[in-house]
Every structure is written in structure tokens, then in C-alpha cells.
Design an enzyme around this catalytic site. Sequence first.
Site, PDB file in Angstrom:
ATOM      1  N   ASP A  12       0.835  -1.209   0.000  1.00 42.28           N
ATOM      2  CA  ASP A  12       0.000   0.000   0.000  1.00 42.28           C
ATOM      3  C   ASP A  12       0.873   1.265   0.000  1.00 42.28           C
ATOM      4  O   ASP A  12       0.798   2.068   0.933  1.00 42.28           O
ATOM      5  CB  ASP A  12      -0.957  -0.010   1.220  1.00 42.28           C
ATOM      6  CG  ASP A  12      -0.226   0.034   2.552  1.00 42.28           C
ATOM      7  OD1 ASP A  12       0.937  -0.407   2.621  1.00 42.28           O
ATOM      8  OD2 ASP A  12      -0.818   0.537   3.541  1.00 42.28           O
ATOM      9  N   ASP A  17       6.736   1.195   1.858  1.00 46.77           N
ATOM     10  CA  ASP A  17       6.389   0.188   0.838  1.00 46.77           C
ATOM     11  C   ASP A  17       7.164   0.465  -0.446  1.00 46.77           C
ATOM     12  O   ASP A  17       7.630  -0.458  -1.112  1.00 46.77           O
ATOM     13  CB  ASP A  17       4.892   0.253   0.483  1.00 46.77           C
ATOM     14  CG  ASP A  17       3.993   0.002   1.663  1.00 46.77           C
ATOM     15  OD1 ASP A  17       3.495  -1.108   1.826  1.00 46.77           O
ATOM     16  OD2 ASP A  17       3.792   0.962   2.443  1.00 46.77           O
ATOM     17  N   ASN A  41      -2.346   2.861   3.494  1.00 47.69           N
ATOM     18  CA  ASN A  41      -1.735   4.169   3.778  1.00 47.69           C
ATOM     19  C   ASN A  41      -2.538   5.299   3.147  1.00 47.69           C
ATOM     20  O   ASN A  41      -2.670   6.378   3.707  1.00 47.69           O
ATOM     21  CB  ASN A  41      -0.290   4.211   3.262  1.00 47.69           C
ATOM     22  CG  ASN A  41       0.659   3.517   4.223  1.00 47.69           C
ATOM     23  OD1 ASN A  41       0.475   3.584   5.429  1.00 47.69           O
ATOM     24  ND2 ASN A  41       1.659   2.843   3.683  1.00 47.69           N
ATOM     25  N   THR A 125       2.912  -6.070   2.848  1.00 46.56           N
ATOM     26  CA  THR A 125       3.390  -4.909   3.622  1.00 46.56           C
ATOM     27  C   THR A 125       2.274  -3.880   3.832  1.00 46.56           C
ATOM     28  O   THR A 125       2.555  -2.718   4.125  1.00 46.56           O
ATOM     29  CB  THR A 125       4.603  -4.252   2.925  1.00 46.56           C
ATOM     30  OG1 THR A 125       4.206  -3.807   1.633  1.00 46.56           O
ATOM     31  CG2 THR A 125       5.776  -5.209   2.823  1.00 46.56           C
ATOM     32  N   PHE A 166      -0.499  -0.325  12.681  1.00 50.19           N
ATOM     33  CA  PHE A 166      -1.352   0.208  11.615  1.00 50.19           C
ATOM     34  C   PHE A 166      -1.949  -0.869  10.691  1.00 50.19           C
ATOM     35  O   PHE A 166      -3.162  -0.885  10.450  1.00 50.19           O
ATOM     36  CB  PHE A 166      -0.563   1.242  10.785  1.00 50.19           C
ATOM     37  CG  PHE A 166      -1.341   1.805   9.634  1.00 50.19           C
ATOM     38  CD1 PHE A 166      -2.256   2.831   9.825  1.00 50.19           C
ATOM     39  CD2 PHE A 166      -1.173   1.307   8.347  1.00 50.19           C
ATOM     40  CE1 PHE A 166      -2.991   3.347   8.768  1.00 50.19           C
ATOM     41  CE2 PHE A 166      -1.900   1.815   7.275  1.00 50.19           C
ATOM     42  CZ  PHE A 166      -2.809   2.839   7.488  1.00 50.19           C
ATOM     43  N   ASN A 167      -1.129  -1.752  10.121  1.00 46.90           N
ATOM     44  CA  ASN A 167      -1.647  -2.719   9.143  1.00 46.90           C
ATOM     45  C   ASN A 167      -2.682  -3.658   9.770  1.00 46.90           C
ATOM     46  O   ASN A 167      -3.661  -4.044   9.125  1.00 46.90           O
ATOM     47  CB  ASN A 167      -0.512  -3.553   8.524  1.00 46.90           C
ATOM     48  CG  ASN A 167       0.357  -2.726   7.605  1.00 46.90           C
ATOM     49  OD1 ASN A 167      -0.074  -1.701   7.068  1.00 46.90           O
ATOM     50  ND2 ASN A 167       1.600  -3.148   7.421  1.00 46.90           N
ATOM     51  N   HIS A 240       9.771   0.462   8.144  1.00 47.68           N
ATOM     52  CA  HIS A 240       9.132  -0.822   8.476  1.00 47.68           C
ATOM     53  C   HIS A 240       9.185  -1.875   7.349  1.00 47.68           C
ATOM     54  O   HIS A 240       9.747  -2.949   7.519  1.00 47.68           O
ATOM     55  CB  HIS A 240       7.645  -0.588   8.803  1.00 47.68           C
ATOM     56  CG  HIS A 240       7.398   0.423   9.858  1.00 47.68           C
ATOM     57  ND1 HIS A 240       7.579   0.165  11.197  1.00 47.68           N
ATOM     58  CD2 HIS A 240       6.973   1.720   9.794  1.00 47.68           C
ATOM     59  CE1 HIS A 240       7.261   1.237  11.901  1.00 47.68           C
ATOM     60  NE2 HIS A 240       6.887   2.194  11.075  1.00 47.68           N
ATOM     61  N   ASP A 241       8.514  -1.573   6.231  1.00 48.03           N
ATOM     62  CA  ASP A 241       8.255  -2.614   5.228  1.00 48.03           C
ATOM     63  C   ASP A 241       9.511  -3.232   4.601  1.00 48.03           C
ATOM     64  O   ASP A 241       9.537  -4.450   4.347  1.00 48.03           O
ATOM     65  CB  ASP A 241       7.347  -2.057   4.114  1.00 48.03           C
ATOM     66  CG  ASP A 241       5.973  -1.669   4.648  1.00 48.03           C
ATOM     67  OD1 ASP A 241       5.535  -2.258   5.659  1.00 48.03           O
ATOM     68  OD2 ASP A 241       5.341  -0.778   4.058  1.00 48.03           O
TER      69      ASP A 241
HETATM   70  C1  BDR Z   1       3.045   0.006   8.604  1.00 46.74           C
HETATM   71  O1  BDR Z   1       2.041   1.028   8.478  1.00 46.74           O
HETATM   72  C2  BDR Z   1       2.218   1.732   7.290  1.00 46.74           C
HETATM   73  O2  BDR Z   1       2.010   3.097   7.468  1.00 46.74           O
HETATM   74  C3  BDR Z   1       3.600   1.413   6.788  1.00 46.74           C
HETATM   75  O3  BDR Z   1       3.635   1.423   5.370  1.00 46.74           O
HETATM   76  C4  BDR Z   1       3.867   0.030   7.336  1.00 46.74           C
HETATM   77  O4  BDR Z   1       3.410  -0.976   6.463  1.00 46.74           O
HETATM   78  C5  BDR Z   1       3.821   0.269   9.881  1.00 46.74           C
HETATM   79  O5  BDR Z   1       2.981   0.207  10.983  1.00 46.74           O
HETATM   80 CA    CA Z   2       2.839  -0.522   4.178  1.00 42.22          CA
END
Ligand code: BDR
Ligand code: CA
Length: 313
Positions: A12, A17, A41, A125, A166-167, A240-241
Site C-alpha cells: 500500500d 512500501d 496508507n 506490507t 497500523f496494518n 518498516h516494510d
Molecule cells: C506500517 O504502516 C504503514 O504506514 C507502513 O507502510 C507500514 O506498512 C507500519 O505500521
Molecule cells: Ca505498508
Amino acid sequence: MPEKKAILLDCDPGHDDAVAILMALKSEKIDLRAITVVAGNQTLEKNVNNTLHVCQHMGSNVAVYAGCDRPLLKEPFHAGFVHGESGLDGVEFEPLEKTARNRHAVSFITDYLNAALEPVTVVATGPLTNIALALRLCPKIAGRIGEILLMGGSMGAGNITPAAEFNMFCDPEAADIVFRSGIPVRMVGLDVTQKAMCVPAIYERIRAHGGKACELFGDMMQYYCMMEKEVFGVEGGALHDPVTIAWLIDPEILRFEPMLVEVDRIPGPSYGRTNCDRHHLRSEPANAMVATEIDVERFWTVVEETLKKEDKS
Ligand code: BDR
Ligand code: CA
């Protein structure tokens, strides 16, 4: 020539990402078969545009498919407060010519996996909506997936609520389907990804190598780090991703432990939390390998070395 790992990337974009895409496109250890996109996102449309822009910028003809524009059950939730109005603010691209394939990502995923002769690694991701829906639509694809390698969740605190990452928060019901699927799941959560902090010294050093990927990385990270600092009050932005892709390139980067992961789906303050049974207190068996440690220096070496590589032919 090292053996290439065949992957489908569901994402996303989103700044981090986008870096994961860059690395998957550049690494000679990865065979990126297709990119599927999900809302997260930003809206689906914006995330698809961002994916196409990044691929076009890199001269890649990898197929891109648009998937679900909302979670399975809950209302859509986006992260414009970090990734900006476009989902990839801070970067100027050439006008878009590349287009997404004229087919829903979930239908592509099920057909692709059904026809796959060897197990495929699914890297996710973003919110897990596309993957969960594909599993519901065609349960037998589970047998074709070698592993689901996902960025999401947390053994500890969340980053969007005190409890949820978040995800997972975007689509807890989809995450639950994935963790209960019986497919080997590798969870790369905040416990390790928040240690992959991109600070100005890192993105400036990588940008200075020049080339399409390193310069785009520098521009994206400059914006992302500024926003992450505003939102979380820390110097730099957690990348993160790309930790998922970096682990595929160099498995020494992460240490995993088997544990039961249960996604909280009860409305309330813990909605979307991944309850990770690290000390094996529950009677159910482990359903995931959860990343518990990261070699941060090694991670940055992989990111830098991968981005500065000559483009793959
Ligand atoms: C995740 O949330 C999104 O904003 C980032 O792309 C990542 O996948 C981190 O919590
Ligand atoms: Ca992401």
C-alpha cells in the site's frame, strides 16, 4: 548466480512500501512476479498510482494489480498524516504512462497461485485484505504458498493505537484469517521495524551514491522522516516494510521465535492488537514465527548495497 526467490508483493505505497518495491526490483536474489495493491496508507487509487510511478521510474515492466479498496468489515482508515495527501508526498515523478492490469488483484492472486508449480512467498506490507479474500475465495491456494512474510503487528505497543499496529488495525478481521490459515506465517512487527530508524545521515549517504533508486530513496526518506518526527516525536523514520525484503536478501538480519499470534477483533481499546504468546502460556500451538531481534547495522548494509546496484536487466 544466487538462486532467486519468487515473490508476490502485496502493498500500500506509502514511503516504506515504495522502498520495499525498489529493493525487490533491484535485488538479484528476488524474482518479483507481480505487485498487488490494497487500500491502507492511502486510498486504493492513490496507492496504485504510487506503485505505478515507482515502477515506471525504475523502468520496470512488472505487472501491477489493483485489489480491495476497503477492509473486509470495518470502515477504511488511511495514514495521510504520515504519508501525505498522495500517499507518497515529497517526490516529483514524470507523468504516469504505466497502467495497472485490467483485472482485480484477488482474482490474479488466486489464479497465479493455482497455476504455480513451486511454492511462492507472499510478502505483505499493507493491510491483509487482498490476501485474506484470496484465501476465502479459493482456499486451496494455501497449499501453493510457501510462506506469508508480513510486516505488521507488535509483541509490544502499537503505533496507531496504544495496542495496535497500523496494518493490523486497518483490517483485523483479514489479519485473523491469515494467522489462522495454517500457512507458515512470518510476522515482522514493530518490535524490530522500529529499530530500523532512517535518520538524515543515512538517507543523505545513500542519496549521494546517485542513480534512480538511491536518489528516489533520498527524496522519499527526507519527507517521511520529517513526518514521522512530527507524529512520533523521534529523530528519523522507521523503515518498516523493507525489513521483510531485506530478510529475504540476508536471513541473518532477523531472529524469529515460534509463537501463537491472535488478533484482537473485539471492539474496544485493544482492537487490532496482535497478542503474541511468547512464553507459551496458551494451550494452542504456535501459528507464526515472530521477529524478535534485528541486526540493524546489517539491515542498513543490505538496503544500501541493494539500492546502489546496477539495474537488473
Ligand atoms: C506500517 O504502516 C504503514 O504506514 C507502513 O507502510 C507500514 O506498512 C507500519 O505500521
Ligand atoms: Ca505498508
